[in-house]
Design a protein around this motif. Structure first.
Motif, PDB file in Angstrom:
ATOM      1  N   ALA A  70       0.843  -1.202   0.000  1.00  0.00           N
ATOM      2  CA  ALA A  70       0.000   0.000   0.000  1.00  0.00           C
ATOM      3  C   ALA A  70       0.877   1.250   0.000  1.00  0.00           C
ATOM      4  CB  ALA A  70      -0.917  -0.010   1.217  1.00  0.00           C
ATOM      5  N   LYS A  71       1.910   1.260   0.851  1.00  0.00           N
ATOM      6  CA  LYS A  71       2.807   2.416   0.879  1.00  0.00           C
ATOM      7  C   LYS A  71       3.471   2.614  -0.472  1.00  0.00           C
ATOM      8  CE  LYS A  71       5.574   2.462   4.542  1.00  0.00           C
ATOM      9  NZ  LYS A  71       6.463   1.775   5.518  1.00  0.00           N
ATOM     10  N   PHE A  72       3.950   1.507  -0.986  1.00  0.00           N
ATOM     11  CA  PHE A  72       4.627   1.521  -2.283  1.00  0.00           C
ATOM     12  C   PHE A  72       3.728   2.178  -3.323  1.00  0.00           C
ATOM     13  CE2 PHE A  72       6.186  -0.217  -6.195  1.00  0.00           C
ATOM     14  CZ  PHE A  72       7.513  -0.542  -5.978  1.00  0.00           C
ATOM     15  N   VAL A  73       2.499   1.689  -3.389  1.00  0.00           N
ATOM     16  CA  VAL A  73       1.581   2.183  -4.415  1.00  0.00           C
ATOM     17  C   VAL A  73       1.281   3.662  -4.205  1.00  0.00           C
ATOM     18  CG1 VAL A  73      -0.783   1.989  -5.263  1.00  0.00           C
ATOM     19  CG2 VAL A  73       0.579  -0.068  -4.869  1.00  0.00           C
ATOM     20  N   LEU A  74       1.139   4.066  -2.953  1.00  0.00           N
ATOM     21  CA  LEU A  74       0.846   5.482  -2.691  1.00  0.00           C
ATOM     22  C   LEU A  74       1.981   6.374  -3.186  1.00  0.00           C
ATOM     23  CD1 LEU A  74      -0.805   5.450   0.836  1.00  0.00           C
ATOM     24  CD2 LEU A  74      -1.852   6.030  -1.352  1.00  0.00           C
ATOM     25  N   VAL A  75       3.198   6.012  -2.836  1.00  0.00           N
ATOM     26  CA  VAL A  75       4.322   6.857  -3.255  1.00  0.00           C
ATOM     27  C   VAL A  75       4.434   6.877  -4.775  1.00  0.00           C
ATOM     28  CG1 VAL A  75       6.807   7.186  -3.168  1.00  0.00           C
ATOM     29  CG2 VAL A  75       5.584   6.508  -1.119  1.00  0.00           C
ATOM     30  N   VAL A  76       4.378   5.697  -5.356  1.00  0.00           N
ATOM     31  CA  VAL A  76       4.548   5.639  -6.806  1.00  0.00           C
ATOM     32  C   VAL A  76       3.386   6.320  -7.522  1.00  0.00           C
ATOM     33  CG1 VAL A  76       4.710   4.093  -8.781  1.00  0.00           C
ATOM     34  CG2 VAL A  76       5.949   3.567  -6.703  1.00  0.00           C
ATOM     35  N   GLY A  77       2.200   6.066  -7.045  1.00  0.00           N
ATOM     36  CA  GLY A  77       1.026   6.597  -7.727  1.00  0.00           C
ATOM     37  C   GLY A  77       0.890   8.106  -7.586  1.00  0.00           C
ATOM     38  N   PHE A  78       1.140   8.614  -6.383  1.00  0.00           N
ATOM     39  CA  PHE A  78       0.868  10.042  -6.173  1.00  0.00           C
ATOM     40  C   PHE A  78       2.130  10.886  -6.176  1.00  0.00           C
ATOM     41  CE2 PHE A  78      -2.863   7.877  -4.767  1.00  0.00           C
ATOM     42  CZ  PHE A  78      -3.883   8.676  -5.260  1.00  0.00           C
ATOM     43  N   PHE A  79       3.090  10.536  -5.313  1.00  0.00           N
ATOM     44  CA  PHE A  79       4.307  11.346  -5.285  1.00  0.00           C
ATOM     45  C   PHE A  79       5.016  11.280  -6.629  1.00  0.00           C
ATOM     46  CE2 PHE A  79       5.167  11.316  -0.420  1.00  0.00           C
ATOM     47  CZ  PHE A  79       3.971  12.004  -0.242  1.00  0.00           C
TER      48      PHE A  79
ATOM     49  N   VAL B 165      12.300  15.433 -12.454  1.00  0.00           N
ATOM     50  CA  VAL B 165      13.095  14.236 -12.694  1.00  0.00           C
ATOM     51  C   VAL B 165      13.876  13.846 -11.429  1.00  0.00           C
ATOM     52  CG1 VAL B 165      15.017  13.300 -14.019  1.00  0.00           C
ATOM     53  CG2 VAL B 165      13.252  14.604 -15.165  1.00  0.00           C
ATOM     54  N   ALA B 166      14.468  14.872 -10.789  1.00  0.00           N
ATOM     55  CA  ALA B 166      15.170  14.584  -9.537  1.00  0.00           C
ATOM     56  C   ALA B 166      14.190  14.002  -8.522  1.00  0.00           C
ATOM     57  CB  ALA B 166      15.804  15.858  -8.987  1.00  0.00           C
ATOM     58  N   GLY B 167      12.969  14.532  -8.535  1.00  0.00           N
ATOM     59  CA  GLY B 167      11.946  14.043  -7.615  1.00  0.00           C
ATOM     60  C   GLY B 167      11.629  12.586  -7.859  1.00  0.00           C
ATOM     61  N   LEU B 168      11.491  12.207  -9.119  1.00  0.00           N
ATOM     62  CA  LEU B 168      11.209  10.801  -9.424  1.00  0.00           C
ATOM     63  C   LEU B 168      12.281   9.911  -8.817  1.00  0.00           C
ATOM     64  CD1 LEU B 168      10.056  10.911 -13.153  1.00  0.00           C
ATOM     65  CD2 LEU B 168       8.689  10.448 -11.116  1.00  0.00           C
ATOM     66  N   TYR B 169      13.522  10.339  -9.014  1.00  0.00           N
ATOM     67  CA  TYR B 169      14.632   9.565  -8.463  1.00  0.00           C
ATOM     68  C   TYR B 169      14.500   9.474  -6.952  1.00  0.00           C
ATOM     69  CZ  TYR B 169      19.425   8.438  -7.105  1.00  0.00           C
ATOM     70  OH  TYR B 169      20.529   7.860  -6.545  1.00  0.00           O
ATOM     71  N   TRP B 170      14.265  10.607  -6.348  1.00  0.00           N
ATOM     72  CA  TRP B 170      14.215  10.643  -4.881  1.00  0.00           C
ATOM     73  C   TRP B 170      13.085   9.773  -4.337  1.00  0.00           C
ATOM     74  CZ3 TRP B 170      17.764  11.940  -1.635  1.00  0.00           C
ATOM     75  CH2 TRP B 170      17.411  12.114  -0.285  1.00  0.00           C
ATOM     76  N   HIS B 171      11.924   9.857  -4.955  1.00  0.00           N
ATOM     77  CA  HIS B 171      10.808   9.033  -4.489  1.00  0.00           C
ATOM     78  C   HIS B 171      11.110   7.557  -4.676  1.00  0.00           C
ATOM     79  CE1 HIS B 171       8.505  12.545  -3.797  1.00  0.00           C
ATOM     80  NE2 HIS B 171       8.383  12.858  -5.084  1.00  0.00           N
ATOM     81  N   PHE B 172      11.781   7.250  -5.775  1.00  0.00           N
ATOM     82  CA  PHE B 172      12.092   5.841  -5.993  1.00  0.00           C
ATOM     83  C   PHE B 172      13.010   5.328  -4.890  1.00  0.00           C
ATOM     84  CE2 PHE B 172      14.774   2.441  -7.720  1.00  0.00           C
ATOM     85  CZ  PHE B 172      13.789   1.501  -7.911  1.00  0.00           C
ATOM     86  N   VAL B 173      13.975   6.145  -4.541  1.00  0.00           N
ATOM     87  CA  VAL B 173      14.872   5.740  -3.464  1.00  0.00           C
ATOM     88  C   VAL B 173      14.076   5.521  -2.177  1.00  0.00           C
ATOM     89  CG1 VAL B 173      16.784   6.540  -2.035  1.00  0.00           C
ATOM     90  CG2 VAL B 173      16.890   6.814  -4.500  1.00  0.00           C
ATOM     91  N   ASP B 174      13.079   6.345  -1.991  1.00  0.00           N
ATOM     92  CA  ASP B 174      12.204   6.187  -0.841  1.00  0.00           C
ATOM     93  C   ASP B 174      11.423   4.874  -0.928  1.00  0.00           C
ATOM     94  OD1 ASP B 174      10.802   6.736   1.440  1.00  0.00           O
ATOM     95  OD2 ASP B 174       9.294   7.955   0.425  1.00  0.00           O
ATOM     96  N   VAL B 175      10.895   4.600  -2.113  1.00  0.00           N
ATOM     97  CA  VAL B 175      10.131   3.380  -2.314  1.00  0.00           C
ATOM     98  C   VAL B 175      11.000   2.153  -2.031  1.00  0.00           C
ATOM     99  CG1 VAL B 175       9.234   1.950  -4.170  1.00  0.00           C
ATOM    100  CG2 VAL B 175       8.400   4.256  -3.900  1.00  0.00           C
ATOM    101  N   VAL B 176      12.230   2.206  -2.481  1.00  0.00           N
ATOM    102  CA  VAL B 176      13.127   1.082  -2.213  1.00  0.00           C
ATOM    103  C   VAL B 176      13.264   0.900  -0.703  1.00  0.00           C
ATOM    104  CG1 VAL B 176      15.509   0.296  -2.356  1.00  0.00           C
ATOM    105  CG2 VAL B 176      14.412   1.275  -4.353  1.00  0.00           C
ATOM    106  N   TRP B 177      13.365   2.006  -0.010  1.00  0.00           N
ATOM    107  CA  TRP B 177      13.505   1.869   1.437  1.00  0.00           C
ATOM    108  C   TRP B 177      12.243   1.281   2.081  1.00  0.00           C
ATOM    109  CZ3 TRP B 177      17.415   1.164   4.256  1.00  0.00           C
ATOM    110  CH2 TRP B 177      17.246   1.128   5.644  1.00  0.00           C
ATOM    111  N   ILE B 178      11.094   1.632   1.537  1.00  0.00           N
ATOM    112  CA  ILE B 178       9.857   1.028   2.048  1.00  0.00           C
ATOM    113  C   ILE B 178       9.977  -0.492   1.986  1.00  0.00           C
ATOM    114  CG2 ILE B 178       7.421   0.651   1.504  1.00  0.00           C
ATOM    115  CD1 ILE B 178       7.217   3.558   0.708  1.00  0.00           C
TER     116      ILE B 178
END
Ligand code: HEA
Ligand code: HEA
Ligand code: CUA
Ligand SMILES: [Cu+2]
Lengths: 115, 193, 346, 600
Positions: A70-79, B165-178
């Protein structure tokens, strides 16, 4: 819930949208982002709680999987805005992700997880 | 802005494709981590070391930096120089806090006798989280560069793609940490093979 | 780029001996291809062979169809002066479905036998009559018979008609155990124990070889399989169970006793080799208790003769580049003496 | 057709000509020049790899030969495999991606020209770094897939494996960056009207291969980094004494390695899918099926890796799963073969060199594919794996498939690149000699393998029946060498001949033939509009009238600086920390210089 938020973004009508010389859907508003961040925080808290609740340990893994997905999807989908972007970008992300997940699962099988 | 067949700017598509590639990079690390989980033959073992409350805090910090990132983007797009500067800096600073947490954690583990080559846990743990940390580091440098541009007034709305673009990278790094937070820390109890 | 060691014409001469040895094996039982997977001599090898032959014929069918169609097409539709412009055909749904299904059906004919064989041979054997532990070393083989208390090297003896059950492990890097006449390969992986089994059905001596690249002398990591009649095997077991001294006391050839002294003394051999019943208890090299009774030495590379043994002892790296036995600096004469002693250890 | 006008146009345009001189090549960001650099580097390494192969064959010509020592032989087959796969075939294909794809989609350049230059220089650095190992204590010698734990510092004490890790890390990163660039280019820079289902097959396969590259290389990178840490910092990833599992390397390698073989073959499939219609004067039969089967092959390619590991002892469940999945790939591949034959069927086939090589590919690849299916049967493979049967299989698909396909492409596009045709008589001789040579080299290996000859052996004894097969192989290799010399002769001679090819010498149908040969710097004066799959055949192209505004990117040396910095950083891992840090600093400075350099 997700669709509600998207709706909220439109209703909020904050025109933060930037046009890159192409048609683009409106971005979510700052308020939406904060709300999502809150949800993310809550989900994280839930995860950690589940970790500490002894009684839940048999179903720990499934619950964690659901929550973190769910967290994953939220970040990817919105952020990361994928919810609003073209299907090509979605394919670009979820295709590789699917292969990566499949390989992780296969490796887990090969190393005796599901026996 | 160049015309593109899909309407998506080239830089953005490049970043998404790169993120796809990164899925396989971190996927391989995670697969290895899981394959080797519970196979260390000498201690200290993960159960003895992992400090969930501590890492929960840094996880939260990273999540919040993601929030700052979207706010920064939206400020740049709005043409709000004050917001741009503030949120970019905050994003980078939160990233730095996360990194500091990681440095602290690594040091602590080393003190407990977990050298890099101590056992299988040490190798997989340090490399997996270390790779993530390296990504955060690159992100922080990138963000600080953008912040410097903003400080010199060179980051108007017309440059918002750079921030996106930098934001996409940053969020992805966050997602990986999730994912890592869940798999490495929270699932540490549910040992595998 | 060779590490300064002199190039070895001797190496070649040595291998000739092995070649002769192999040729004699070939003449005895293998036709021209003593190591061929197409000349199976066990249940498992036969099963694999017939599976392969089935697949082969299906492949031939595909081959003939594809190459045939190709040849017909290029002959019939070659450019001819005055021919009309070709019709722009874009496709044909039924054809596409047809040539998707046809291979799929052929694959069923290949896949089903594959699965049947796989599930038969890739599981533990029904009976386990001779158990052997195989340990791969750079670049030789150690064979232990845990039920019989035997340890030997490079030459595996088994009785005909009995299911041989092997446990495979490695002392250093990955090797692969392969006697093509009796079974497919199975790797020896450090940190793992693998299993392989087969029931040999004809008496004979079969060459085999390491089949996973394992370093400098991978090419020279061969071995022999002696499939013997029950009585012969039992005689061999009895022989192996004896301690070496009993045999050795029989001979008092001066060459042998000089060699014995060297072996236990100045030669330094005992730091790596074991001879049961003596003080020699090294574990880095092959057990030499009954080395005199082997047909070959140095992992199937040399025929076991006095000359060969002597050259091996004098300069093991000449025969086998990079191998882990030390050159103990013996001269020709001394090497012959030690060789004579070793040959006496039947 | 449209070309004459296009050519006429380019005369008057500013920036329509190339600057000369070495510096202009070093700083070039033009996709065509980078394509040429890639191709020539690939050709060079093909010769190096070929030379290594000749030495291998020389040693194996007769039993118990002593031309080469064991150590040298082991380095040679390792470097031969690596060189051919990563430094010959991939860059030659990348040369074609670079040169042809932008032309085929009607673009002026790739999406990120400087990144493109960077990919090339980084690839070159990787190739040179790995090959330099020959001069610094010996090349790696554990085979191209370098199974752990033979590669540990205990069993491979020299620096060979370090060069392997570092060289391939650079080359891998270069490939990923290049592939990302092509993904964006193909998705984003197509000419108006050039929908996905109108893309030429070569462009399609470039896209598919690019995805394979960005997804397959990371697991390998991770594997090499584990190995690097094991060797340099004492981690235990592949160290059995510490609980590590050497088999993990095999998984990581083949998760990369199997898709890698499709990375090698799919460009060739793309080439013949363009060549066969041209020389049959008929559109490609079953276009969508050929496209989708290419995608399916790539996708399935990620699920079959353990078919290289049947002898490892993974157990019957894993073995049957991987065995079955592997066999499935025969179906989409077969579909391609049949569609190509159907394209020829009813056509009017001209047997010019590109077509000869394409037909050669269909004929030879089928043989390699069928031996592949024999490998796919896990129990059967237990007899075949690690024997010369595998060597036969891999050369039928790689030589009979990939190399033939690449030569088809070379003959096909040489006139586009140079404005000159390659001599047809020498080309025909080249084809037949190569066909004979390769079959004589590699066909006997099937028998050698089945009769029990293991691969990677620097010598073999007489008496096992291998002598005849090996001698035949060596003679075949000699013929191959002769054929290649004919090609080189033809290449050099044609370069000196007069440029008479014209825009579209083969009367082909795709967009790259709509511009002059060689094309102007900016490719097309006006961006063409496409209305059909074969634009030059069936009135599928419109050239809007009027002048068009465009800017070509400036030359830049920053890509080279960054690549050089990374090379220095990598070399620093062997030489010492200061060098590594300096390299990193150079690279970082390069990145900033690059970022703030104006593009136009
Ligand atoms: C261009 C590169 C390339 C390609 C395309 C392929 C294609 C295939 N390969 Fe190959 N392979 C290699 C390169 C390649 N391979 C290399 C380099 C190695 C060795 C690596 C090393 O160990 O060093 C190797 C090794 C290898 C192995 C491991 C062998 C071993 O070490 O034990 C296996 C096992 O399954 C295998 C299988 C296949 C299969 C099933 C295909 C299939 O994709 C083939 C499909 C094609 C056809 C089948 C022909 C056309 C189809 C038809 C006409 C339809 C009808 C057909 C049928 C019904 C059968 N390959
Ligand atoms: C695209 C890939 C490719 C290509 C094209 C080739 C081409 C050739 N290969 Fe290779 N080969 C591999 C990929 C390839 N190979 C791989 C992956 C392995 C496995 C490695 C391993 O086990 O790790 C292998 C292994 C391999 C072996 C097995 C080694 C062993 O197991 O011990 C052999 C043995 O004969 C061999 C032979 C040849 C020959 C004779 C050619 C010839 O057809 C080459 C022909 C090319 C030329 C002749 C070039 C032209 C040269 C000149 C014109 C010379 C003049 C040049 C100068 C003076 C600079 N190859
Ligand atoms: Cu042992 Cu090869
Ligand atoms: Cu494969």
């Amino acid at each position: 819930m997700a669709s509600e938020m998207a709706h909220g973004a439109e209703a909020g009508g904050l025109e933060t949208a930037m046009t890159h010389g192409s048609h683009e859907e409106p971005h979510a508003s700052s308020r939406t982002y904060i709300a999502i961040a809150l949800v993310l925080g809550v989900l994280t808290a839930l995860e950690v709680m589940v970790f500490y609740v002894e009684a839940l340990s048999p179903v720990l893994v499934p619950i964690l999987l659901v929550l973190s997905t769910a967290k994953f999807v939220l970040v990817v989908g919105f952020f990361m805005h994928l919810k609003y972007d073209t299907h090509i970008l979605r394919g670009l992300f979820f295709g590789p992700l699917a292969i990566a997940v499949a390989i992780i699962v296969a490796m887990m099988a090969l190393y005796g997880y599901f026996l | 802005m160049e015309r593109t067949s899909t309407g998506v700017p080239n830089e953005k598509m490049l970043m998404w494709a790169f993120i796809g590639s990164e899925c396989m990079l971190f996927g391989s690390l995670i697969a290895t981590y899981l394959a080797y989980r519970g196979r260390s033959i000498v201690g200290p073992y993960e159960e003895e070391l992992l400090n969930i409350p501590f890492i929960t805090v840094t996880t939260f910090v990273l999540l919040m930096s993601s929030l700052m990132m979207v706010l920064a983007l939206s400020a740049v797009q709005r043409g709000d120089p004050r917001g741009s500067k503030l949120f970019l800096l905050l994003t980078a600073l939160l990233g730095l806090v996360f990194l500091a947490g990681q440095v602290f954690e690594f040091n602590h583990f080393a003190h407990e006798g977990l050298g890099l080559g101590r056992n299988l846990f040490s190798g997989t743990f340090f490399l997996t989280t270390g790779f993530h940390g390296a990504h955060v580091t690159v992100g922080v440098i990138w963000l600080l560069t953008l912040w410097a541009m903003a400080m010199r007034g060179r980051l108007g709305p017309e440059k918002s793609l750079k921030v996106e673009v930098a934001g996409l990278y940053w969020h992805f790094v966050d997602v990986v940490w999730i994912v890592l937070f869940t798999v490495i820390y929270l699932m540490s109890g549910a040992s595998g093979a | 780029m060779t590490d300064g060691r002199p190039r070895v014409p001797g190496h070649r001469r040595m291998l000739m001996f092995a070649a002769l040895a192999i040729a004699s094996v070939a003449a005895a039982c293998g036709g021209d291809f003593p190591q061929s997977s197409l000349r199976p001599q066990s249940d498992v090898a036969r099963e694999i062979d017939s599976l392969f032959r089935g697949i082969f014929w299906w492949a031939m069918v595909v081959f003939v169809v594809v190459e045939g169609a190709l040849i017909v097409a290029i002959i019939r539709f070659r450019e001819r002066p005055g021919a009309p412009k070709p019709r722009p055909v874009h496709g044909h749904t039924l054809l596409e479905i047809g040539w998707t299904l046809a291979p799929a059906i052929i694959l069923i004919f290949i896949g089903v036998p594959t699965m049947i064989t796989l599930w038969r041979i890739d599981r533990p054997p029904e009976r386990s009559e001779v158990r052997v532990e195989v340990v791969g070393h750079q670049w030789w083989w150690e064979f232990n018979y845990p039920d019989l208390g035997i340890t030997t090297a490079n030459e595996l003896h088994v009785p005909v008609g009995k299911t041989v059950d092997l446990r495979l492990r490695s002392a250093d890097v990955i090797h692969s155990f392969w006697f093509p006449r009796v079974a497919g390969k199975r790797d020896l992986v450090p940190g793992r124990v693998n299993q392989l089994w087969f029931t040999p059905d004809s008496v004979g001596v079969y060459p085999g070889q390491c089949a996973e690249f394992c370093g400098t002398s991978h090419a020279l990591m061969a071995m022999r399989l002696h499939v013997e009649a029950e009585e012969d095997f039992e005689r061999w077991v009895e022989q192996q169970l004896r301690e070496a001294v009993e045999v050795e006391e029989a001979g008092d050839d001066p060459l042998v006793s000089a060699g014995r002294d060297l072996f236990f003394g100045a030669g330094g051999c005992i730091s790596c080799h074991q001879i049961r019943g003596t003080v020699a208890a090294g574990i880095l090299g092959p057990d030499l208790t009954h080395v005199g009774g082997r047909g070959t030495i140095a992992a199937g590379v040399l025929e076991n003769t006095l000359d060969n043994l002597a050259s091996w002892i004098k300069d093991p790296h000449d025969v086998k580049p990079g191998n882990l036995m030390l050159d103990m600096g013996l001269d020709d004469e001394q090497a012959r003496q030690v060789a004579a002693y070793l040959l006496s250890l039947e | 057709m449209a070309t004459a006008e296009a050519a006429a146009h380019s005369e008057g345009k500013a920036g329509g000509t190339y600057a000369g001189g070495l510096w202009s090549w070093i700083t070039t960001v033009d996709h065509k020049r980078i394509g040429i650099l890639y191709f020539l580097s690939g050709l060079f390494f093909f010769l190096v790899g070929g030379l290594e192969a000749m030495l291998i064959r020389l040693q194996l010509a007769v039993p118990e030969n002593t031309v080469l020592s064991a150590e040298v032989f082991n380095q040679l087959f390792t470097m031969h495999g690596l060189t051919m796969v990563l430094f010959a075939v991939m860059p030659m294909a990348a040369g074609a991606f670079n040169y042809i794809v932008p032309l085929q989609i009607g673009a002026r350049d790739v999406a990120f020209p400087r990144l493109n230059a960077f990919s090339y220089w980084l690839f070159l650095c990787g190739a040179l770094l790995l090959n330099s190992s020959f001069f610094f204590g010996g090349a790696p010698s554990a085979g191209w897939f370098a199974y752990a734990n033979l590669t540990s510092s205990q069993f491979s004490p020299g620096h060979g494996m370090d060069f392997y890790v570092l060289g391939l890390a650079l080359a891998g990163a270069a490939s990923i960056v290049a592939a990302l660039n092509f993904i964006v280019t193909i998705i984003n820079l197509r000419a108006p009207g050039l929908t996905f289902m109108r893309l030429p097959l070569f462009t399609w396969m470039t896209l598919v291969v690019s995805f394979l590259i960005i997804l397959a290389f990371p697991p390998f990178t991770i594997g090499t980094i584990f190995l690097l840490f094991d060797r340099m910092f004492g981690t235990l990833f592949f160290e059995p004494s510490g609980g590590g599992d050497p088999v993990l390397w095999q998984h990581l390698f083949w998760i990369f390695g199997h898709p890698e073989v499709y990375i090698l073959i799919l460009p060739a499939f793309g080439i013949v899918s363009d060549v066969i219609p041209t020389f049959s004067r008929k559109p490609l039969f079953g276009y969508p099926v050929v496209v989708y089967s290419g995608i399916l092959i790539a996708f399935l390619g990620f699920g079959v890796w353990a078919h290289h590991m049947f002898s490892v002892g993974l157990g019957p469940i894993a073995n049957s799963a991987f065995s079955g999945l592997t066999m499935l790939i025969a179906i989409p591949t077969g579909v391609k073969m049949f569609n190509w034959i159907a394209t020829m069927w009813g056509g009017s086939i001209r047997f010019r060199a590109p077509m000869l090589f394409s037909i050669g590919l269909v004929a030879m690849f089928t043989i390699g594919g069928l031996s592949g299916v024999m490998h796919a049967s896990a129990p059967a493979d237990l007899q075949q794996t690690d024997t010369y049967f595998v060597v036969a299989h891999l050369h039928y698909v790689l030589f009979g498939g990939t190399i033939f396909g690449l030569f088809a492409g070379i003959y096909y596009w040489f006139p586009k690149v140079t404005g000159r045709l390659l001599g047809e008589r020498l080309a025909t001789a080249h084809f037949w000699l190569l066909l004979i040579g390769m079959n004589l080299t590699f066909f006997p290996m099937h028998f050698a393998g089945l009769h029990g000859m293991p691969r990677r052996t620097f010598t073999y004894p007489a008496g096992l029946g291998f002598e005849g097969y090996n001698l035949a192989s060596t003679v075949g290799a000699g013929i191959t060498l002769l054929a290649m010399l004919l090609f080189l002769l033809n290449f050099v001679r044609s370069l000196r001949s007069e440029a008479t090819a014209g825009a579209n010498p083969w009367e082909a149908s795709t967009l790259e033939w709509a511009t002059s040969s060689p094309p102007p710097v900016h490719n097309f004066d006006v961006t063409p509009e496409v209305t059909s799959r074969d634009p030059l055949w069936y009135d599928g192209i419109a050239l809007p009238a009027g002048e068009e505004e465009f800017h070509m990117p400036n030359p830049s040396y920053w890509p080279l600086v960054v690549a050089g910095g990374i090379l220095m950083a990598a070399a620093g891992a062997l030489v010492g920390l200061p060098v590594a840090l300096l390299g990193a600093a150079v690279a970082l400075a390069g990145i900033y210089g690059w970022s703030f350099e104006p593009i136009h």
